[in-house]
Design an enzyme around this catalytic site. Sequence first.
Site, PDB file in Angstrom:
ATOM      1  N   CYS A   1      25.199  91.239  99.967  1.00  0.00           N
ATOM      2  CA  CYS A   1      26.312  90.359  99.605  1.00  0.00           C
ATOM      3  C   CYS A   1      27.391  90.238 100.676  1.00  0.00           C
ATOM      4  CB  CYS A   1      26.953  90.843  98.308  1.00  0.00           C
ATOM      5  SG  CYS A   1      25.836  90.885  96.903  1.00  0.00           S
TER       6      CYS A   1
ATOM      7  N   ASP B   1      25.394  84.189  93.463  1.00  0.00           N
ATOM      8  CA  ASP B   1      25.305  85.596  93.855  1.00  0.00           C
ATOM      9  C   ASP B   1      23.930  86.161  93.481  1.00  0.00           C
ATOM     10  OD1 ASP B   1      25.957  88.101  94.731  1.00  0.00           O
ATOM     11  OD2 ASP B   1      27.621  88.424  93.356  1.00  0.00           O
TER      12      ASP B   1
ATOM     13  N   ASP C   1      23.969  83.801  98.506  1.00  0.00           N
ATOM     14  CA  ASP C   1      24.231  84.697  99.629  1.00  0.00           C
ATOM     15  C   ASP C   1      22.969  85.411 100.099  1.00  0.00           C
ATOM     16  OD1 ASP C   1      24.074  86.201  97.292  1.00  0.00           O
ATOM     17  OD2 ASP C   1      26.008  87.187  97.551  1.00  0.00           O
TER      18      ASP C   1
END
Length: 543
Positions: free
Chosen positions: A78, A42, A312
């Site tokens: 995201c 992430d 991401d």
Amino acid sequence: MAGFWRQRVVAGCLLLLSYLLTCSLRCAESSKSSNIVLILTDDLDLELGGLTPLKKTQALIADAGVTFSNAYTATPLCCPSRSSILSGKYPHNTMVHNNSLSGNCSSKAWQSNQESRAFPVYLSKLFYQTFFGGKYLNQYGSEEAGGVKYVPPGWDQWHALVGNSKYYNYTLSVNGQAETHGDNYEKDYLTDLILNKSLNFLDQRSPQYPFFVMLCPPAPHAPWTAAPQYQKSFIDVKAPRDGSFNKPGKDKHWLLRQPPNPMANSSIDYLDDAFRKRWQTLLSVDDMVEKLVKKLEDIKEINNTFIFFTSDNGYHTGTQTHYTLILIAVFYTCFYSCYIALTVPPVLIPPSGQFSLPTDKRQLYEFDIHLPLLVRGPGIKPKQTLSDPVMNIDLAVTILDIAGVNVSALNMDGQSFLPQLVPSARNGTSRPYFLVEYSGEGLFPADPDCPKLGPGLANCFPDCVCEDACNNTYACVRTLKDNNFQYCEFADNESFVEFYNLTSDPHQLENIVKKVDPALLQTMNQRLIKLQSCAGKSCRELK
């Protein structure tokens, strides 16, 4: 009576034959299919050295396989990015615009229109045993979208974080049941927890069928909470000062022209602290990769397993201040609006960094859109670096290609890069150019602390530096095959355009739109128009 029993015997034999055929087909299928693991971090950057602390990961995946030097996200945020990964589609086709329910993040519309055709659904139909652990989509678990009871189709084992990334004090949906966690490292640290759950899944799986494991740790997303054993790591490391760090955005779109420059000297210590903490969280991800590879070796599956490691989106760093903000506002995304109440607890928020921006993503520049992508697996030669451009929308198609799906029949925008991984499989084509798009977000009315900026901005800090704005809505064409160009158009009242030659200007310091041949600008504009309306094949068949 004899006829009756004869019919029953024949029916029974036919049923048995059908069962045996089904079993043999499943067994044959599983014998041909490889296992697949996808590790999705992430906010892991590539441009600022995000892979540097991941020594084990680079040794166990990159050195054993392929590093893609030109991997990109279709959008640097995201939920839209993760939705594109799951669906294999550009954001203009998923209609996921931001991290909010009104922006279609994990909404009912997403569930019915896209999630029901996401790649895990295909894998499940091919008898893959599927496991998910970690952050899914930012609004997953919202009551308006089904709550924790809702389990997306295609997953046998479901261990999904409710909401956005956290390391402690969170709720998981465990196969549709809420599981709450506190702040005990041994029991609750999310990166370790989802790893352990995946290892249990591998121990309990049926060896008869292939498996797919998707692990989505919170690192290195804020709040950057490292495991106790790593909280003193990288004590002498400082954020990189080169490239676009602390440079003014004088020839760039409106949002980048707002931050003051240069940065105050007092900000630098905060910046370095944030940078170190991000790296500290990644050491647990490095352990995750090591333990997962060891488990695959122990169960004799490592040679039949593809492992993908990526993020991401990228990230840019900045310095930090403390603030608390409570407001009632109309939230505007250029697509949706709704009344919301925002309560932001005291947190560390960076006011400047790359181009004097706050720490965040959402921008068109390489630090936000350029991704790490490492892959190892059967038939992949070790220690390769491939320069073919690939995208996060290609992951779904590539995974399904590995599983044996006829990918030419898929209604997806991405294309398989399996031919690049395993050239002996079949010939592949490299895309000549691709799209990056983003929908800006803003608040109405104007932030009372920053009236000079006017309405339509989001996440503004006490010094009136903002992460986003409604006029931060853009679409870009990125070329790599013949020329290293980026061309971007903004949906703002300036009709602003940015153009970069990344061969001569890799840090995108100078917008050369006024120096470029108008014929080239027209060509790039026509490519952009085509990409913004593409779907399926038309996103791949480009000239």
